[in-house]
Design a protein around this motif. Structure first.
Motif, PDB file in Angstrom:
ATOM      1  N   UNK A  83       0.806  -1.181   0.085  1.00 59.24           N
ATOM      2  CA  UNK A  83      -0.152   0.091  -0.088  1.00 59.24           C
ATOM      3  C   UNK A  83       0.984   1.162   0.110  1.00 59.24           C
ATOM      4  N   UNK A  84       1.862   1.272   0.818  1.00 60.78           N
ATOM      5  CA  UNK A  84       2.716   2.466   1.230  1.00 60.78           C
ATOM      6  C   UNK A  84       3.305   2.938  -0.143  1.00 60.78           C
ATOM      7  N   UNK A  85       4.195   1.927  -0.653  1.00 64.43           N
ATOM      8  CA  UNK A  85       4.944   2.270  -2.065  1.00 64.43           C
ATOM      9  C   UNK A  85       4.313   2.690  -3.186  1.00 64.43           C
ATOM     10  N   UNK A  86       3.205   2.334  -3.806  1.00 58.71           N
ATOM     11  CA  UNK A  86       2.483   2.894  -4.705  1.00 58.71           C
ATOM     12  C   UNK A  86       2.021   4.204  -4.423  1.00 58.71           C
ATOM     13  N   UNK A  87       1.025   4.210  -3.268  1.00 56.65           N
ATOM     14  CA  UNK A  87       0.534   5.377  -2.677  1.00 56.65           C
ATOM     15  C   UNK A  87       1.521   6.532  -2.645  1.00 56.65           C
ATOM     16  N   UNK A  88       2.708   6.195  -1.948  1.00 55.91           N
ATOM     17  CA  UNK A  88       3.724   7.559  -1.929  1.00 55.91           C
ATOM     18  C   UNK A  88       4.112   7.788  -3.202  1.00 55.91           C
ATOM     19  N   UNK A  89       4.333   6.939  -4.117  1.00 51.76           N
ATOM     20  CA  UNK A  89       4.913   7.117  -5.240  1.00 51.76           C
ATOM     21  C   UNK A  89       3.950   7.918  -6.250  1.00 51.76           C
ATOM     22  N   UNK A  90       2.653   7.680  -6.094  1.00 49.70           N
ATOM     23  CA  UNK A  90       1.783   8.285  -7.179  1.00 49.70           C
ATOM     24  C   UNK A  90       1.577   9.820  -6.595  1.00 49.70           C
ATOM     25  N   UNK A  91       1.367   9.802  -5.202  1.00 51.22           N
ATOM     26  CA  UNK A  91       1.123  11.248  -4.500  1.00 51.22           C
ATOM     27  C   UNK A  91       2.262  12.104  -4.797  1.00 51.22           C
ATOM     28  N   UNK A  92       3.560  11.298  -4.705  1.00 55.63           N
ATOM     29  CA  UNK A  92       4.733  12.289  -4.684  1.00 55.63           C
ATOM     30  C   UNK A  92       5.113  12.843  -6.134  1.00 55.63           C
ATOM     31  N   UNK A  93       4.753  11.866  -7.011  1.00 58.58           N
ATOM     32  CA  UNK A  93       4.819  12.283  -8.686  1.00 58.58           C
ATOM     33  C   UNK A  93       3.768  13.106  -8.905  1.00 58.58           C
ATOM     34  N   UNK A  94       2.603  13.044  -8.739  1.00 63.25           N
ATOM     35  CA  UNK A  94       1.494  14.106  -8.961  1.00 63.25           C
ATOM     36  C   UNK A  94       1.981  15.487  -8.317  1.00 63.25           C
ATOM     37  N   UNK A  95       2.467  15.405  -7.008  1.00 68.94           N
ATOM     38  CA  UNK A  95       2.577  16.780  -6.406  1.00 68.94           C
ATOM     39  C   UNK A  95       3.945  17.525  -7.232  1.00 68.94           C
ATOM     40  N   UNK A  96       5.122  16.654  -7.574  1.00 66.79           N
ATOM     41  CA  UNK A  96       6.296  17.093  -8.151  1.00 66.79           C
ATOM     42  C   UNK A  96       6.083  17.455  -9.445  1.00 66.79           C
ATOM     43  N   UNK A  97       4.962  16.883 -10.357  1.00 68.03           N
ATOM     44  CA  UNK A  97       4.743  17.150 -11.614  1.00 68.03           C
ATOM     45  C   UNK A  97       4.220  18.647 -11.629  1.00 68.03           C
ATOM     46  N   UNK A  98       3.233  18.853 -10.856  1.00 64.30           N
ATOM     47  CA  UNK A  98       2.511  20.101 -10.831  1.00 64.30           C
ATOM     48  C   UNK A  98       3.251  21.243 -10.192  1.00 64.30           C
ATOM     49  N   UNK A  99       4.025  20.628  -9.035  1.00 63.85           N
ATOM     50  CA  UNK A  99       4.888  21.659  -8.603  1.00 63.85           C
ATOM     51  C   UNK A  99       5.921  22.257  -9.344  1.00 63.85           C
ATOM     52  N   UNK A 100       6.463  21.405 -10.288  1.00 61.92           N
ATOM     53  CA  UNK A 100       7.608  21.736 -11.361  1.00 61.92           C
ATOM     54  C   UNK A 100       6.866  22.903 -12.295  1.00 61.92           C
ATOM     55  N   UNK A 101       5.741  22.972 -12.559  1.00 61.81           N
ATOM     56  CA  UNK A 101       5.123  23.773 -13.267  1.00 61.81           C
ATOM     57  C   UNK A 101       4.799  25.152 -12.846  1.00 61.81           C
ATOM     58  N   UNK A 102       4.847  25.055 -11.552  1.00 62.73           N
ATOM     59  CA  UNK A 102       4.238  26.200 -10.810  1.00 62.73           C
ATOM     60  C   UNK A 102       5.372  27.410 -10.505  1.00 62.73           C
ATOM     61  N   UNK A 103       5.031  28.494 -10.605  1.00 69.02           N
ATOM     62  CA  UNK A 103       5.975  29.479 -10.299  1.00 69.02           C
ATOM     63  C   UNK A 103       5.712  30.088  -9.078  1.00 69.02           C
ATOM     64  N   UNK A 104       4.618  30.566  -8.780  1.00 63.26           N
ATOM     65  CA  UNK A 104       3.959  31.253  -7.782  1.00 63.26           C
ATOM     66  C   UNK A 104       4.348  30.586  -6.532  1.00 63.26           C
ATOM     67  N   UNK A 106       6.746  29.129  -5.470  1.00 59.16           N
ATOM     68  CA  UNK A 106       7.308  27.622  -5.375  1.00 59.16           C
ATOM     69  C   UNK A 106       8.152  27.043  -4.401  1.00 59.16           C
ATOM     70  N   UNK A 107       9.102  28.090  -3.999  1.00 65.07           N
ATOM     71  CA  UNK A 107      10.052  27.733  -2.942  1.00 65.07           C
ATOM     72  C   UNK A 107       9.298  27.437  -1.560  1.00 65.07           C
ATOM     73  N   UNK A 108       8.240  28.232  -1.523  1.00 57.94           N
ATOM     74  CA  UNK A 108       7.522  28.186   0.035  1.00 57.94           C
ATOM     75  C   UNK A 108       6.947  26.807   0.018  1.00 57.94           C
ATOM     76  N   UNK A 109       6.128  26.465  -1.135  1.00 55.05           N
ATOM     77  CA  UNK A 109       5.321  25.184  -1.168  1.00 55.05           C
ATOM     78  C   UNK A 109       6.229  24.245  -1.051  1.00 55.05           C
ATOM     79  N   UNK A 110       7.364  24.152  -1.938  1.00 52.85           N
ATOM     80  CA  UNK A 110       8.535  23.051  -1.720  1.00 52.85           C
ATOM     81  C   UNK A 110       8.998  22.710  -0.242  1.00 52.85           C
ATOM     82  N   UNK A 111       9.034  23.883   0.532  1.00 54.21           N
ATOM     83  CA  UNK A 111       9.687  23.695   1.854  1.00 54.21           C
ATOM     84  C   UNK A 111       8.276  23.333   2.642  1.00 54.21           C
ATOM     85  N   UNK A 112       7.070  23.413   2.378  1.00 52.22           N
ATOM     86  CA  UNK A 112       6.117  22.824   3.037  1.00 52.22           C
ATOM     87  C   UNK A 112       5.881  21.396   3.026  1.00 52.22           C
TER      88      UNK A 112
END
Lengths: 297, 417
Positions: A83-104, A106-112
């Motif tokens: 359960x843990x590996x696929x869920x964390x993989x999917x979540x982290x990819x989705x977050x990284x994929x969208x965070x990568x496109x975000x400029x506003x 960006x640093x603060x959200x990554x810190x969070x």
């Protein structure tokens, strides 16, 4: 000294290489391999830490095979992994994929996202443990009660407890995986995307034909790392269930907690060592699969 | 800064002179216990008194956190690195005797017949082959703590005397919100805390049973008495609705927070309850049956001499052990730590037995039993799981009790085989 002088340059290089290697070799020998070897030996013995060790043959392994708790724990350990590996993989990819496109911001959200990774697992586990309590102290159940929904037993349940314990563990590891994914995304040459744009392909094709295939080394790395992490899960479970370790009814008990309990509550070192050898074997297999996957690249 | 420096130098010098002046015939022995502020303070006081009376003996105390204590002691003593006199939980002693890491106490200084006569009877568990192997300074028992403020609020006159009254009082103290969720329990429950002792040595016996036979090697609670005891215990939540197991995470937390009317706990809880602001509490003996039968559980930590102590260190250790198990030491331990004296001659003095706080615990010692555990945490887990199966898996009481008995018997068999 003459002995050294008579060596060829190649041989001298080897001598020096070994001289520098001596410290890590000694370190690994004494701190890692010797105890590992001892643990394997103890797994064939009976020992309560106080008296003499006596040979037990395969008795500890036989006991393990016939122990229903072990099989329950074995299933739990793989439930954490599967359960843990696929869920964390999917979540982290989705977050990284969208965070990568975000400029506003960006640093603060990554810190969070990264903050939980830096927090002590023990403190986090206790805070979540209190979140999960029933009324009047549990945050989640107080919210549910305030809107008139029946309480949910998060930890005191044989079905909900494992996911409930897993959730903060996934959350804690997320920040690290997001950072790795973002580094992986940045490493993909932009020329591929430009070519795709010229050809006019949609985002789905870009994602499945360019981004994901080129992220493969990153994905393998994260999968292996988080698999080993989930197979060795301990501090979250232990701290969220200290009163009833791995409970209720062993519903959350992972292998490492069973080893700890057998060794330091039961003082049955031989049996604990046998469990350790089993865990070691599982981790070894996972690592070998990793090597195989990386080589095939 | 300079003042501190001067003080340090002075202290160092005086320590050095002390050492030098004693060097001729000084014996130094080492004492180990786990860290608990009051216990360390009490022991410091005892060591000071002992050294004043025996200027040629120095006692060094080492202590570390409870979490590491058992492992460190178990690793150090076989390696010959450990203490001369060590504090152990009574339940660990068998393993230490079997491994010959603890020496029997000499019969001339610790006459078994005198100890039998002078100490509370449960200390007899420390005797093997006619000699005592270790002795406690203090013992512990259980009692019923109650929140006097909540009692006043609910209009309850005083603490319950019997088990039936316990249920009635608990009902009066329980509060629920509109949705029926409990927001204040009448009595805390949870086998994870002290309840497994209350159940094992208290309730089973009070319902007419005998939890174990064969010197605690055979489980004996699948009887009617065991079933009645389990029914009484689980009915508190399931039928009477006066409690919720795991309420506010931990029973003592609920009691400390003033969200529990009653709470069963050990004498060691007194210290931590004393400091809680706004909590007014009292304590009374564990409730009796309708015909007045009471039963209690007692546990204790013992002091023993390890196999490391030889020659003059052994003699010094014997003297030290004699002092820390003396009447004087027990009174100091009671005053500083709040743990109960191990001898009736100290415990049952007029002042101690009628003390508002300690009295109920001390009176409980008279009818207390000490379980001989093979593996306390595993045997506790059996009871935790027994109740959990009836709660979470809907297993019937008798089936769950039978399974618990089988599980515990396996632990005992594995240990005593």
């Amino acid at each position: 000294m003459t002995l050294y002088r008579n060596l060829t340059i190649r041989q001298k290089q080897i001598v020096w290489a070994w001289a520098f290697l001596a410290i890590p070799v000694l370190f690994y020998g004494v701190i890692r391999f010797y105890p590992t070897g001892t643990a394997v030996v103890i797994s064939f013995q009976n020992w309560n830490l106080l008296g003499d060790r006596t040979w037990a043959g395969l008795e500890n392994y036989r006991e393990l095979w016939n122990d229903p708790v072990f099989w329950k724990v074995f299933r739990n350990t793989f439930a954490y992994l599967l359960i843990g590996t696929p869920v964390s993989l999917l979540l982290s990819f989705v977050i990284a994929y969208h965070l990568d496109k975000l400029r506003f911001m960006h640093g603060f959200l990554r810190m969070l996202y990264f903050l939980p990774f830096m927090t002590s697992a023990v403190a986090m586990a206790w805070v979540w443990r209190w979140f999960y309590q029933g009324v009047p102290i549990g945050l989640f159940n107080n919210l549910l009660a305030s809107v008139g929904i029946a309480q949910i037993e998060f930890l005191n349940s044989t079905t909900n407890a494992l996911p409930a314990v897993l959730a903060p563990a996934v959350w804690a590891g997320l920040g690290f995986q997001v950072i790795i994914f973002m580094a992986g995304l940045r490493a993909i040459p932009t020329s591929y995307y430009e070519a795709a744009k010229i050809d006019g392909v949609g985002w789905w094709t870009v994602l499945t034909q360019i981004t994901l295939p080129l992220l493969k080394p990153t994905i393998v790395f994260i999968v292996v790392l988080s698999s080993i992490g989930f197979l060795r899960i301990f501090d979250h479970v232990f701290n969220m269930t200290t009163n009833n370790p791995g409970g209720p009814l062993n519903a959350t008990k992972p292998l490492v907690l069973m080893i700890y309990d057998t060794a330091f509550n039961g003082f049955n070192m031989g049996y604990a060592a046998a469990q350790t050898v089993v865990l070691f074997t599982i981790l070894l297999i996972v690592s070998l699969i990793q090597l195989y996957l990386l080589r095939s690249d | 800064m300079s003042r501190m420096l001067r003080r340090t130098v002075l202290a160092g010098l005086s320590a050095a002179t002390l050492l030098l002046s004693n060097a001729a015939n000084a014996v130094e022995i080492e004492y180990w216990q786990y860290f608990f502020d009051a216990r360390v303070k009490a022991m410091e006081q005892l060591i000071e008194n002992f050294e004043a009376a025996n200027p040629d003996i120095t006692v060094t105390m080492t202590h570390f956190p409870y979490a590491d204590y058992r492992t460190k002691v178990a690793a150090a003593i076989p390696a010959g690195e450990g203490p001369d006199v060590v504090q152990l939980f009574y339940g660990w002693l068998n393993d230490y005797i079997d491994a010959e890491l603890i020496q029997p106490l000499p019969n001339d200084s610790f006459d078994p017949a005198t100890i039998d006569a002078e100490f509370f009877p449960m200390v007899g568990a420390m005797k093997r082959d006619g000699s005592y192997f270790a002795l406690p300074t203090a013992v512990r028992s259980l009692a019923l703590f109650y929140n006097t403020r909540l009692f006043d609020e609910a209009g309850v006159d005083g603490p319950p005397e019997t088990l039936d009254e316990l249920i009635e009082v608990a009902k009066a103290l329980t509060k629920k919100d509109g949705a029926g969720n409990i927001t204040q329990v009448g009595i805390t429950t949870g086998m994870t805390a002290q309840d497994h002792h209350w159940f094992r040595e208290g309730l089973i016996r009070q319902f007419g049973g005998e939890p174990y036979t064969d010197d605690y090697q055979t489980v004996n609670y699948t009887s009617e008495a065991g079933q009645a005891a389990l029914k009484f215990y689980t009915d508190l939540e399931k039928v009477h609705g006066v409690t919720a197991s795991g309420f506010m995470d931990e029973p003592q937390a609920a009691f400390k927070a003033g969200r529990a009317g009653m709470h069963i706990d050990g004498s060691f809880r007194i210290g931590s309850l004393n400091g809680v602001r706004g909590l007014k509490w009292g304590v009374t003996e564990l409730p009796a049956t309708a015909d007045g039968m009471r039963s209690n559980y007692s546990s204790y930590w013992v002091n023993g001499i390890t196999s490391k102590a030889e020659g003059e260190k052994y003699d010094a250790s014997v003297k030290f052990l004699q002092y820390i198990t003396s009447d004087e030491a027990m009174q100091i331990w009671l005053d500083v730590v709040g743990e109960l004296p191990a001898k009736p001659s100290v415990g049952l003095t007029e002042a101690n037995a009628n003390d508002e706080t300690f009295g109920p615990f001390i009176r409980g010692l008279a009818y207390a039993h000490t379980t001989k555990f093979a593996n306390e945490s595993a045997q506790r887990q059996v009871f935790v799981d027994m109740v959990a199966r009836t709660d979470l898996e809907g297993q019937s009481l008798s089936d769950s009790l039978a399974q618990a008995a089988a599980d515990e018997q396996k632990i005992l068999d594995d240990y005593y085989k």
